[in-house]
Design a protein around this motif. Structure first.
Motif, mmCIF file in Angstrom:
data_model
loop_
_atom_site.group_PDB
_atom_site.id
_atom_site.type_symbol
_atom_site.label_atom_id
_atom_site.label_comp_id
_atom_site.label_asym_id
_atom_site.label_seq_id
_atom_site.Cartn_x
_atom_site.Cartn_y
_atom_site.Cartn_z
ATOM 1 N N MET A 13 0.836 -1.214 0.000
ATOM 2 C CA MET A 13 0.000 0.000 0.000
ATOM 3 C C MET A 13 0.871 1.265 0.000
ATOM 4 S SD MET A 13 -3.201 -0.695 -0.218
ATOM 5 C CE MET A 13 -4.047 0.795 0.313
ATOM 6 N N ASN A 32 11.383 3.077 5.088
ATOM 7 C CA ASN A 32 10.783 1.855 5.631
ATOM 8 C C ASN A 32 11.694 1.331 6.737
ATOM 9 O OD1 ASN A 32 8.582 -0.235 5.063
ATOM 10 N ND2 ASN A 32 10.411 -1.508 5.191
ATOM 11 N N ARG A 33 11.091 0.685 7.730
ATOM 12 C CA ARG A 33 11.896 0.160 8.842
ATOM 13 C C ARG A 33 13.064 -0.667 8.319
ATOM 14 N NH1 ARG A 33 9.036 -3.921 12.946
ATOM 15 N NH2 ARG A 33 8.710 -4.986 10.954
ATOM 16 N N SER A 34 12.763 -1.653 7.472
ATOM 17 C CA SER A 34 13.873 -2.394 6.876
ATOM 18 C C SER A 34 14.190 -1.790 5.506
ATOM 19 C CB SER A 34 13.552 -3.880 6.754
ATOM 20 O OG SER A 34 12.162 -4.084 6.681
ATOM 21 N N ARG A 37 13.052 -2.684 1.468
ATOM 22 C CA ARG A 37 11.858 -2.262 0.721
ATOM 23 C C ARG A 37 12.073 -0.909 0.043
ATOM 24 N NH1 ARG A 37 7.154 -5.398 1.965
ATOM 25 N NH2 ARG A 37 7.111 -6.161 4.110
ATOM 26 N N VAL A 74 1.889 1.671 7.750
ATOM 27 C CA VAL A 74 2.389 0.424 8.350
ATOM 28 C C VAL A 74 1.215 -0.388 8.881
ATOM 29 C CG1 VAL A 74 4.597 1.490 8.932
ATOM 30 C CG2 VAL A 74 2.778 1.399 10.662
ATOM 31 N N LYS A 75 1.548 -1.567 9.331
ATOM 32 C CA LYS A 75 0.542 -2.465 9.895
ATOM 33 C C LYS A 75 -0.235 -1.739 10.994
ATOM 34 C CE LYS A 75 1.866 -6.976 9.892
ATOM 35 N NZ LYS A 75 0.927 -7.453 8.886
ATOM 36 N N ALA A 76 -1.571 -1.849 10.971
ATOM 37 C CA ALA A 76 -2.399 -1.138 11.946
ATOM 38 C C ALA A 76 -2.201 -1.739 13.340
ATOM 39 C CB ALA A 76 -3.869 -1.221 11.539
ATOM 40 N N GLY A 101 -3.354 3.736 7.424
ATOM 41 C CA GLY A 101 -3.643 2.324 7.698
ATOM 42 C C GLY A 101 -5.090 2.138 8.130
ATOM 43 N N ASN A 102 -5.477 0.888 8.288
ATOM 44 C CA ASN A 102 -6.853 0.603 8.710
ATOM 45 C C ASN A 102 -6.953 0.655 10.231
ATOM 46 O OD1 ASN A 102 -8.658 0.338 6.588
ATOM 47 N ND2 ASN A 102 -7.963 -1.741 6.122
ATOM 48 N N VAL A 127 -8.282 4.799 3.432
ATOM 49 C CA VAL A 127 -7.857 4.641 2.035
ATOM 50 C C VAL A 127 -8.509 3.361 1.534
ATOM 51 C CG1 VAL A 127 -5.923 4.348 0.433
ATOM 52 C CG2 VAL A 127 -5.615 5.709 2.507
HETATM 53 P P1 NDP Z 1 1.119 -4.491 6.068
HETATM 54 O O1 NDP Z 1 -0.129 -4.221 6.815
HETATM 55 O O2 NDP Z 1 1.466 -5.870 5.719
HETATM 56 O O3 NDP Z 1 2.333 -3.828 6.903
HETATM 57 C C1 NDP Z 1 3.682 -3.995 6.515
HETATM 58 C C2 NDP Z 1 4.443 -2.718 6.732
HETATM 59 O O4 NDP Z 1 4.403 -2.329 8.106
HETATM 60 C C3 NDP Z 1 5.905 -2.874 6.370
HETATM 61 O O5 NDP Z 1 6.355 -1.682 5.774
HETATM 62 C C4 NDP Z 1 6.537 -3.090 7.731
HETATM 63 O O6 NDP Z 1 7.899 -2.750 7.770
HETATM 64 C C5 NDP Z 1 5.750 -2.121 8.551
HETATM 65 N N1 NDP Z 1 5.836 -2.384 9.985
HETATM 66 C C6 NDP Z 1 5.270 -3.396 10.680
HETATM 67 N N2 NDP Z 1 5.558 -3.297 11.990
HETATM 68 C C7 NDP Z 1 6.325 -2.179 12.141
HETATM 69 C C8 NDP Z 1 6.930 -1.531 13.245
HETATM 70 N N3 NDP Z 1 6.780 -2.008 14.489
HETATM 71 N N4 NDP Z 1 7.654 -0.418 13.011
HETATM 72 C C9 NDP Z 1 7.788 0.070 11.762
HETATM 73 N N5 NDP Z 1 7.241 -0.495 10.678
HETATM 74 C C10 NDP Z 1 6.515 -1.607 10.869
HETATM 75 O O7 NDP Z 1 1.169 -3.589 4.720
HETATM 76 P P2 NDP Z 1 0.035 -3.181 3.672
HETATM 77 O O8 NDP Z 1 0.749 -2.372 2.660
HETATM 78 O O9 NDP Z 1 -0.785 -4.341 3.247
HETATM 79 O O10 NDP Z 1 -0.936 -2.229 4.503
HETATM 80 C C11 NDP Z 1 -0.499 -1.051 5.126
HETATM 81 C C12 NDP Z 1 -1.654 -0.435 5.890
HETATM 82 O O11 NDP Z 1 -2.687 -0.095 4.963
HETATM 83 C C13 NDP Z 1 -2.297 -1.378 6.910
HETATM 84 O O12 NDP Z 1 -2.691 -0.639 8.033
HETATM 85 C C14 NDP Z 1 -3.515 -1.896 6.190
HETATM 86 O O13 NDP Z 1 -4.530 -2.284 7.079
HETATM 87 C C15 NDP Z 1 -3.917 -0.696 5.358
HETATM 88 N N6 NDP Z 1 -4.683 -0.956 4.168
HETATM 89 C C16 NDP Z 1 -4.430 -2.050 3.369
HETATM 90 C C17 NDP Z 1 -5.155 -2.295 2.238
HETATM 91 C C18 NDP Z 1 -4.837 -3.465 1.396
HETATM 92 O O14 NDP Z 1 -5.587 -3.716 0.425
HETATM 93 N N7 NDP Z 1 -3.766 -4.188 1.655
HETATM 94 C C19 NDP Z 1 -6.238 -1.395 1.815
HETATM 95 C C20 NDP Z 1 -6.371 -0.245 2.646
HETATM 96 C C21 NDP Z 1 -5.651 -0.063 3.780
HETATM 97 P P3 NDP Z 1 9.035 -3.883 7.457
HETATM 98 O O15 NDP Z 1 9.129 -3.917 5.956
HETATM 99 O O16 NDP Z 1 10.238 -3.348 8.103
HETATM 100 O O17 NDP Z 1 8.540 -5.164 8.030
#
Ligand code: NDP
Length: 475
Positions: A13, A32-34, A37, A74-76, A101-102, A127
């Motif tokens: 996203m 990004n944290r890592s 990406r 990031v992850k919600a 995020g959600n 979004v």
């Molecule tokens: P994810 O929900 O899978 O989240 C992954 C991302 O979160 C990576 O960039 C990861 O970093 C980061 N992250 C996780 N934990 C941490 C932390 N403790 N500190 C810093 N970074 C962290 O990714 P999506 O792209 O699928 O979704 C992003 C957001 O958008 C979510 O909240 C989701 O609910 C929302 N959303 C998603 C939709 C979809 O269709 N997928 C639609 C609308 C909203 P790293 O790479 O370092 O692990």
């Protein structure tokens, strides 16, 4: 150069939103944290625009023009709090932290209040549109202060979907309003998907048409008042043939629906607000039922209707189902918009339902021609108390209702579960009823608990001396 906006969190996203921004000519700082990406995004898509790849939060914040706009993707849940805690100390008063995020809207309210004390605008933003929407134009529902929208709105409107040249993005209201409406959007999406699935099930069992033929039916429906993204993709799914077995894919997919939680939140909050969103609730429960393998296995042998296997229903039944689907859909959306009105009143958001219908016409999963009808309903001089009483829906329900009743009755006769269709019809009949049996329930409550009742003919509360001489006393 400095970046107009930064995106941190570059999973699917975040990366797609960053690319969308860059493709629109905005300079985008990415983090990004890592690091992998970030590197991958710039390597694969660096030629789409100007990305400033940043390794650390400090570098990222320094790359942004002021006031800073930081989009968190990031992850919600806890990760969002962790990222806020990481970035907030690096920001200055007037800067904006946008959470796309959600998030649960109550988390957004908490975060907004805490950051406001530090002078930072926190913008909880819905979004919708999945990965593809994020890249090509999502529907965007930003909450937060008006001031932050003035600085952020143009950028978001720029990358949002457009319908008739109108951006699918508008300021929803303060603090949690954006995430609240996104939550209800997802709840409505659950209900809409359930209704479409029930229509498919009815047609499959009632007419015996195979999935490929049913795909044609949905294609046909997609050219009329039901025209929508969900109907369109339903046809695509039904037409898909499984490569390894040669069977329709829909027959090979395990029939257990999963969920991530926004539908459940919608129902939980609706219960708290006292809003009957029965269509959304049945959709959440239907997914839950499908996943209860042990219950389903235990009950599989229970008797069904004897000797009824109607595979011979024809064109008329198909049209009945189409009308029943449209009517049930009106109910589900009416209930969702009721919840938005109730939430808006409870939290003082002043959400404009017509504006919301407008930005849901494109970009998001529930995008549909139908949303234009809802927009029109709210543009009337006196907006309707419920969408059911908007003139164009009164007419649509009137046209559909005989079909709707036949379909629900037929489903019961054939033993096909249609919780969505039947709860929608029950809601319709409840609202239009002259008298509801709630009067009897009040009598029962007064009998066992002296809870009192009101009368139709006099003011005040009354109690019958049930265990005495059964005379009535004023309470
Ligand atoms: P994810 O929900 O899978 O989240 C992954 C991302 O979160 C990576 O960039 C990861 O970093 C980061 N992250 C996780 N934990 C941490 C932390 N403790 N500190 C810093 N970074 C962290 O990714 P999506 O792209 O699928 O979704 C992003 C957001 O958008 C979510 O909240 C989701 O609910 C929302 N959303 C998603 C939709 C979809 O269709 N997928 C639609 C609308 C909203 P790293 O790479 O370092 O692990």
């Amino acid at each position: 150069t400095q970046a107009q906006i930064g995106v941190t969190g570059l999973a699917v996203m975040g990366a797609n939103l960053a690319r969308n921004l860059a493709r629109h000519g905005h300079v985008v700082a990415v983090h990004n944290r890592s690091l992998s990406r970030t590197t991958k995004l710039v390597e694969e898509h660096g030629d789409e625009g100007t990305f400033l790849a940043c390794e650390t939060p400090e570098e990222f914040v320094a790359a942004l023009e002021r006031p800073r706009r930081v989009l968190i993707m990031v992850k919600a849940g806890a990760p969002t709090d962790a990222v806020i805690e990481e970035f907030a100390p690096l920001l200055e008063p007037g800067d904006m932290l946008v959470d796309g995020g959600n998030a649960h809207f109550l988390d957004t309210r908490r975060r907004e209040a805490a950051l406001r004390e530090r002078g930072i605008h926190f913008v909880g933003t819905g979004v919708s549109g999945g990965e593809e929407g994020a890249l090509l134009g999502p529907s965007i529902m930003p909450g937060g202060s008006k001031e932050s929208y003035a600085a952020l709105g143009p950028l978001l409107e720029d990358i949002s979907a457009k319908v008739d040249g109108v951006p699918c993005c508008t300021h929803i209201g303060p603090d949690g309003a954006g995430h609240f409406v996104k939550m209800v959007h997802n709840g409505i999406e659950y209900a809409d998907m359930q209704l479409i699935a029930e229509a498919y099930d009815l047609l499959r069992h009632g007419t015996g048409l195979d999935p490929a033929r049913l795909a044609d039916v949905f294609d046909e429906w997609n050219r009329g008042e039901l025209s929508s993204y969900l109907i369109e993709i339903t046809a695509e799914v039904l037409r898909q043939v499984d490569a390894s077995t040669g069977r329709p894919l829909v027959d090979v997919i395990a029939d257990r629906a999963e969920q991530k939680g926004t539908g459940r939140w919608t129902v939980q909050i609706a219960l708290d607000l006292g809003v009957p969103v029965s269509g959304i609730a049945e959709a959440v429960f239907a997914r839950s039922v499908s996943g209860h393998v042990e219950l389903r296995e235990a009950a599989r042998g229970l008797p069904g209707p004897s000797g009824v296997t109607d595979k011979a229903l024809g064109e008329e039944f198909v049209e009945d189902v189409r009308r029943a689907l449209y009517a049930s859909k009106i109910i589900a959306y009416a209930q969702g918009f009721d919840q938005i009105r109730a939430g808006s009143a409870e939290y003082g958001w002043d959400v404009d339902p017509g504006a919301l219908a407008t930005i849901w016409r494109g970009g998001c999963i529930i995008r549909a021609v139908f949303l234009d009808r809802i927009r029109e309903a709210y543009e009337e001089e006196t907006p309707p108390v419920t969408l059911l009483t908007a003139p164009l829906f009164v007419e649509a329900l009137g046209l559909a209702q005989d079909s709707w009743r036949r379909v629900v009755a037929k489903a019961a006769e054939l033993g096909i579960p249609v919780p969505g269709f039947s709860t929608a019809l029950a809601y319709y009949d409840s609202l239009r009823a002259e008298r509801l049996p709630a009067a009897l329930i009040q009598g029962q409550r007064d009998f066992f608990g002296a809870h009192t009742y009101r009368r139709t003919d006099r003011e005040g509360s009354f109690h019958t001396l049930w265990s005495g001489d059964r005379s009535e006393v004023g309470a």
